[in-house]
Design a protein around this motif. Structure first.
Motif, PDB file in Angstrom:
ATOM      1  N   THR A  46      83.271  37.939 131.542  1.00 26.96           N
ATOM      2  CA  THR A  46      81.820  37.832 131.545  1.00 26.96           C
ATOM      3  C   THR A  46      81.332  36.391 131.708  1.00 26.96           C
ATOM      4  O   THR A  46      82.010  35.447 131.299  1.00 26.96           O
ATOM      5  CB  THR A  46      81.230  38.430 130.249  1.00 26.96           C
ATOM      6  N   ASP A  47      80.156  36.255 132.285  1.00 27.98           N
ATOM      7  CA  ASP A  47      79.489  34.958 132.387  1.00 27.98           C
ATOM      8  C   ASP A  47      78.483  34.772 131.252  1.00 27.98           C
ATOM      9  O   ASP A  47      77.853  33.726 131.146  1.00 27.98           O
ATOM     10  CB  ASP A  47      78.743  34.844 133.724  1.00 27.98           C
ATOM     11  N   ASP A  48      78.316  35.794 130.416  1.00 27.47           N
ATOM     12  CA  ASP A  48      77.336  35.723 129.324  1.00 27.47           C
ATOM     13  C   ASP A  48      77.708  34.615 128.347  1.00 27.47           C
ATOM     14  O   ASP A  48      78.883  34.303 128.144  1.00 27.47           O
ATOM     15  CB  ASP A  48      77.273  37.054 128.575  1.00 27.47           C
ATOM     16  N   LYS A  49      76.686  34.057 127.752  1.00 28.47           N
ATOM     17  CA  LYS A  49      76.858  32.959 126.797  1.00 28.47           C
ATOM     18  C   LYS A  49      77.386  33.490 125.460  1.00 28.47           C
ATOM     19  O   LYS A  49      76.893  34.476 124.933  1.00 28.47           O
ATOM     20  CB  LYS A  49      75.513  32.269 126.586  1.00 28.47           C
ATOM     21  N   VAL A  50      78.379  32.815 124.935  1.00 25.46           N
ATOM     22  CA  VAL A  50      78.938  33.148 123.629  1.00 25.46           C
ATOM     23  C   VAL A  50      78.034  32.524 122.566  1.00 25.46           C
ATOM     24  O   VAL A  50      77.686  31.344 122.679  1.00 25.46           O
ATOM     25  CB  VAL A  50      80.386  32.618 123.506  1.00 25.46           C
ATOM     26  N   PRO A  51      77.636  33.287 121.531  1.00 21.38           N
ATOM     27  CA  PRO A  51      76.691  32.767 120.541  1.00 21.38           C
ATOM     28  C   PRO A  51      77.250  31.702 119.599  1.00 21.38           C
ATOM     29  O   PRO A  51      76.512  31.135 118.809  1.00 21.38           O
ATOM     30  CB  PRO A  51      76.274  34.016 119.752  1.00 21.38           C
ATOM     31  N   VAL A  52      78.519  31.403 119.699  1.00 20.23           N
ATOM     32  CA  VAL A  52      79.141  30.367 118.877  1.00 20.23           C
ATOM     33  C   VAL A  52      79.561  29.238 119.819  1.00 20.23           C
ATOM     34  O   VAL A  52      80.341  29.472 120.739  1.00 20.23           O
ATOM     35  CB  VAL A  52      80.377  30.909 118.124  1.00 20.23           C
ATOM     36  N   PRO A  53      79.030  28.033 119.617  1.00 19.38           N
ATOM     37  CA  PRO A  53      79.379  26.928 120.524  1.00 19.38           C
ATOM     38  C   PRO A  53      80.874  26.612 120.494  1.00 19.38           C
ATOM     39  O   PRO A  53      81.486  26.567 119.428  1.00 19.38           O
ATOM     40  CB  PRO A  53      78.574  25.741 120.004  1.00 19.38           C
ATOM     41  N   PHE A  54      81.441  26.393 121.671  1.00 19.74           N
ATOM     42  CA  PHE A  54      82.857  26.049 121.781  1.00 19.74           C
ATOM     43  C   PHE A  54      83.088  24.676 121.151  1.00 19.74           C
ATOM     44  O   PHE A  54      82.315  23.745 121.370  1.00 19.74           O
ATOM     45  CB  PHE A  54      83.283  26.032 123.254  1.00 19.74           C
ATOM     46  N   PRO A  55      84.156  24.521 120.369  1.00 24.69           N
ATOM     47  CA  PRO A  55      84.393  23.255 119.640  1.00 24.69           C
ATOM     48  C   PRO A  55      85.041  22.168 120.505  1.00 24.69           C
ATOM     49  O   PRO A  55      86.169  21.751 120.275  1.00 24.69           O
ATOM     50  CB  PRO A  55      85.316  23.700 118.500  1.00 24.69           C
ATOM     51  N   LYS A  56      84.312  21.681 121.487  1.00 27.69           N
ATOM     52  CA  LYS A  56      84.848  20.665 122.402  1.00 27.69           C
ATOM     53  C   LYS A  56      85.283  19.402 121.670  1.00 27.69           C
ATOM     54  O   LYS A  56      86.344  18.842 121.965  1.00 27.69           O
ATOM     55  CB  LYS A  56      83.791  20.296 123.445  1.00 27.69           C
ATOM     56  N   THR A  57      84.454  18.947 120.729  1.00 28.09           N
ATOM     57  CA  THR A  57      84.809  17.708 120.030  1.00 28.09           C
ATOM     58  C   THR A  57      86.056  17.894 119.170  1.00 28.09           C
ATOM     59  O   THR A  57      86.860  16.974 119.042  1.00 28.09           O
ATOM     60  CB  THR A  57      83.642  17.190 119.156  1.00 28.09           C
ATOM     61  N   LEU A  58      86.228  19.070 118.617  1.00 28.45           N
ATOM     62  CA  LEU A  58      87.435  19.355 117.842  1.00 28.45           C
ATOM     63  C   LEU A  58      88.663  19.254 118.742  1.00 28.45           C
ATOM     64  O   LEU A  58      89.650  18.603 118.388  1.00 28.45           O
ATOM     65  CB  LEU A  58      87.357  20.747 117.202  1.00 28.45           C
ATOM     66  N   TYR A  59      88.602  19.862 119.908  1.00 25.57           N
ATOM     67  CA  TYR A  59      89.743  19.795 120.820  1.00 25.57           C
ATOM     68  C   TYR A  59      89.977  18.383 121.341  1.00 25.57           C
ATOM     69  O   TYR A  59      91.113  17.982 121.566  1.00 25.57           O
ATOM     70  CB  TYR A  59      89.595  20.800 121.956  1.00 25.57           C
ATOM     71  N   ARG A  60      88.917  17.607 121.506  1.00 26.72           N
ATOM     72  CA  ARG A  60      89.077  16.205 121.897  1.00 26.72           C
ATOM     73  C   ARG A  60      89.822  15.453 120.799  1.00 26.72           C
ATOM     74  O   ARG A  60      90.725  14.655 121.088  1.00 26.72           O
ATOM     75  CB  ARG A  60      87.701  15.585 122.156  1.00 26.72           C
ATOM     76  N   SER A  61      89.445  15.725 119.548  1.00 22.09           N
ATOM     77  CA  SER A  61      90.125  15.084 118.417  1.00 22.09           C
ATOM     78  C   SER A  61      91.593  15.482 118.358  1.00 22.09           C
ATOM     79  O   SER A  61      92.465  14.637 118.126  1.00 22.09           O
ATOM     80  CB  SER A  61      89.445  15.464 117.093  1.00 22.09           C
ATOM     81  N   ILE A  62      91.865  16.751 118.568  1.00 22.95           N
ATOM     82  CA  ILE A  62      93.252  17.229 118.536  1.00 22.95           C
ATOM     83  C   ILE A  62      94.057  16.586 119.662  1.00 22.95           C
ATOM     84  O   ILE A  62      95.191  16.152 119.464  1.00 22.95           O
ATOM     85  CB  ILE A  62      93.303  18.770 118.625  1.00 22.95           C
TER      86      ILE A  62
END
Length: 176
Positions: A48-64
């Motif tokens: 699906t192209d629909d928006k997920v209601p929980v923001p993806f944790p980009k900054t968390l993955y950047r930290s990892i």
């Protein structure tokens, strides 16, 4: 192996928190991960192209991605375990190919088992990962595990698996 060589190997492995079975990350993690991503895409048609209601944790993955090797490995393990747990929800509403779903979960369990050999404790990112995945589980519960919520989860899991692949690709195993 004599005692001194074993002790030296033990000290090196302890200092690096990365030894023995951990070279599987370079040999097998990406291969199995690629197959998992393929199955995830194939098991239910277009994502699906629909928006997920929980923001993806980009900054968390950047930290990892910028973390020490030990925390990277631990985070890979924790994220895989969280994805497995997500898929233990009620799948009755999905129209996915359940044989592919089972194969997908089998591969995730294999990744978890292999990574577990490298992990001695939780990473410093565990609570943040746990909180994020708890929010995804709440989306499923609030929407009563309907087919559309599962499609959103599938979309989000694909993003996670892609990030884990990028992290593992950047990891270097110690020289033998």
């Amino acid at each position: 192996m004599d005692g001194r060589k074993f002790l030296s190997l033990f000290i090196i492995c302890s200092a690096q928190d990365f030894c023995e079975g951990c070279d599987w990350i370079q040999r097998g993690f990406r291969l199995v991960g690629g197959e998992s991503l393929s199955l995830l895409s194939d098991m239910g048609g277009d994502i699906t192209d629909d928006k997920v209601p929980v923001p993806f944790p980009k900054t968390l993955y950047r930290s990892i991605r910028n973390a020490e090797m030990d925390d990277k490995v631990k985070s890979l393990h924790e994220a895989i375990d969280q994805i497995i747990e997500l898929f233990h929800g009620n799948l009755d509403a999905v129209t996915w190919n359940m044989e592919k779903v089972e194969h997908f979960l089998t591969l995730l369990h294999r990744q978890s088992r292999e990574l577990e050999k490298c992990v001695s404790s939780a990473s410093k990112y565990e609570r943040r990962l746990d909180g994020y995945f708890r929010k995804l589980k709440n989306v499923l519960k609030q929407r009563k595990y309907d087919a559309h919520s599962w499609e959103l989860i599938r979309k989000e899991v694909k993003r996670h698996l892609q990030r884990l692949d990028l992290i593992s690709a950047a990891m270097k195993t110690p020289a033998n």
